[in-house]
Design a protein around this motif. Structure first.
Motif, PDB file in Angstrom:
ATOM      1  N   GLN A   6      -2.161  -9.390  30.013  1.00 52.13           N
ATOM      2  CA  GLN A   6      -2.878  -9.063  31.241  1.00 52.13           C
ATOM      3  C   GLN A   6      -3.940 -10.126  31.516  1.00 52.13           C
ATOM      4  OE1 GLN A   6      -3.289  -4.421  30.129  1.00 52.13           O
ATOM      5  NE2 GLN A   6      -4.115  -4.939  32.151  1.00 52.13           N
ATOM      6  N   CYS A  23      -0.297  -8.540  35.309  1.00 57.56           N
ATOM      7  CA  CYS A  23       0.309  -8.118  34.059  1.00 57.56           C
ATOM      8  C   CYS A  23       1.660  -8.824  33.927  1.00 57.56           C
ATOM      9  CB  CYS A  23       0.491  -6.596  34.083  1.00 57.56           C
ATOM     10  SG  CYS A  23       1.565  -5.919  32.807  1.00 57.56           S
ATOM     11  N   PHE A  32       7.477   0.055  34.420  1.00 55.88           N
ATOM     12  CA  PHE A  32       6.132  -0.514  34.347  1.00 55.88           C
ATOM     13  C   PHE A  32       5.122   0.524  34.792  1.00 55.88           C
ATOM     14  CE2 PHE A  32       8.527  -4.150  33.662  1.00 55.88           C
ATOM     15  CZ  PHE A  32       9.412  -4.363  34.701  1.00 55.88           C
ATOM     16  N   TRP A  34       0.658   1.516  35.192  1.00 62.01           N
ATOM     17  CA  TRP A  34      -0.770   1.217  35.140  1.00 62.01           C
ATOM     18  C   TRP A  34      -1.524   2.480  34.752  1.00 62.01           C
ATOM     19  CZ3 TRP A  34      -3.023  -3.424  35.129  1.00 62.01           C
ATOM     20  CH2 TRP A  34      -2.338  -4.519  35.694  1.00 62.01           C
ATOM     21  N   VAL A  67       0.943  -1.507  44.147  1.00 60.20           N
ATOM     22  CA  VAL A  67       1.543  -2.259  43.056  1.00 60.20           C
ATOM     23  C   VAL A  67       2.697  -3.078  43.596  1.00 60.20           C
ATOM     24  CG1 VAL A  67       0.872  -0.753  41.141  1.00 60.20           C
ATOM     25  CG2 VAL A  67       2.969  -0.271  42.416  1.00 60.20           C
ATOM     26  N   CYS A  92      -2.059  -2.138  31.636  1.00 53.55           N
ATOM     27  CA  CYS A  92      -0.672  -2.222  32.066  1.00 53.55           C
ATOM     28  C   CYS A  92       0.220  -1.850  30.877  1.00 53.55           C
ATOM     29  CB  CYS A  92      -0.382  -3.646  32.517  1.00 53.55           C
ATOM     30  SG  CYS A  92       1.336  -4.004  32.905  1.00 53.55           S
ATOM     31  N   SER A  94       4.632  -1.216  29.658  1.00 51.72           N
ATOM     32  CA  SER A  94       6.028  -1.299  30.037  1.00 51.72           C
ATOM     33  C   SER A  94       6.868  -0.583  29.004  1.00 51.72           C
ATOM     34  CB  SER A  94       6.483  -2.751  30.199  1.00 51.72           C
ATOM     35  OG  SER A  94       6.517  -3.436  28.953  1.00 51.72           O
TER      36      SER A  94
END
Lengths: 115, 116
Positions: A6, A23, A32, A34, A67, A92, A94
Motif C-alpha cells: 500500500q 494498493c 479485493f 478495503w 473504488v 487493503c 485481497s
C-alpha cells in the motif's frame, strides 16, 4: 511470500480535499477489500470488489467513497471530499476466492490524517 | 449482525509461560473464525482459522485456538511464549449463512507483551 502493498504509508490532507489511497493486491488474487481502523477502535469493513464491480459495501462507504481497479495491478480507494472523521488507518486486503474457507491477506495500511 | 469482543486490551506474559488471548463472538448462524497478528508497520497476518471439524485448530508459529460453541469463544493459545510473539492480535468472524457476504468483522485487538 507474496504480499499486499500500500502507498503511501502516511497521507496528510486538508478537510475537503480528495485523496487516493493505492494498493497492489497479490497478483493472482481476484477479490479485493478495503477496511479502516479509527485510532483505538475496531477494524471496520468498507467494501469488497470483484470482477470490476463492488460486491458488498458497508454503511460507512457512502457517496464520498469510490473504488477502482484502473489497471491489472492497482486497486484504489478514493475519498472525494475528506472530513476530519475520515482520519484512520486504511487497510487493503485481497483473497484468491470468495469461498467460505478463504483467508484475506492484508497490506500494512495507509495512515490518513485529515486536518 | 455479527460481532467480536476481545475483553483484554493488553496481555502480559513471561517468556516461556503459556499465553491465552481471549475472543468471544456473536453471529446468528455458524461462525467462521480467524486470528490475525499485526507487527509494527506490517499488515495483518493470517494465523489460523476455524471453519468446521476439530475444535482445536493449529496455526502458524506454534499458535492454536480452541473453538467453544457453547461459550461462543475462540481463544488463542500458545504453550510457551516467545519475546518475538509480542504484537497486536485480532480475532475476526465471518458468518457462514451470509450468502455472498465477504466481510470480516474484527475485534478491537489485544496487545500481547512477552517479557524476557
Amino acid at each position: 511470500e507474496p504480499e499486499v502493498t500500500q502507498t503511501p504509508s502516511h497521507q496528510v490532507t486538508q478537510m475537503g480535499q480528495e485523496v487516493i489511497l493505492r494498493c497492489v493486491p497479490i497478483s493472482n488474487h481476484l477479490y479485493f477489500y478495503w477496511y479502516r481502523q479509527i485510532l483505538g477502535q475496531k477494524v471496520e469493513f468498507l467494501v469488497s470488489f470483484y470482477n470490476n464491480e463492488i460486491s458488498e459495501k458497508s454503511e460507512i462507504f457512502d457517496d464520498q467513497f469510490s473504488v477502482e481497479r484502473p489497471d491489472g495491478s492497482n486497486f484504489t480507494l478514493k475519498i472525494r471530499s475528506t472530513k476530519l472523521e475520515d482520519s484512520a488507518m486504511y487497510f487493503c486486503a485481497s483473497s484468491l476466492t470468495s469461498g467460505v474457507t478463504y483467508e484475506q491477506y492484508f497490506g500494512p495500511g495507509t495512515r490518513l490524517t485529515v486536518t | 449482525a455479527q460481532s467480536v469482543a476481545q475483553p483484554e486490551d493488553q496481555v502480559n506474559v513471561a517468556e516461556g509461560n503459556p499465553l491465552t488471548v481471549k475472543c468471544t463472538y456473536s453471529v446468528s448462524g455458524n461462525p467462521y473464525l480467524f486470528w490475525y497478528v499485526q507487527y509494527p508497520n506490517r499488515g495483518l497476518q493470517f494465523l489460523l482459522k476455524y471453519i468446521t471439524g476439530d475444535n482445536l485448530v493449529k496455526g502458524s508459529y506454534g499458535f492454536e485456538a480452541e473453538f467453544n460453541k457453547s461459550q461462543t469463544s475462540f481463544h488463542l493459545k500458545k504453550p510457551s511464549a516467545l519475546v518475538s510473539d509480542s504484537a497486536l492480535y485480532f480475532c475476526a468472524v465471518r458468518e457462514s449463512s451470509g450468502a455472498g457476504s465477504y466481510q470480516l468483522t474484527f475485534g478491537k485487538g489485544t496487545k500481547l507483551s512477552v517479557i524476557p
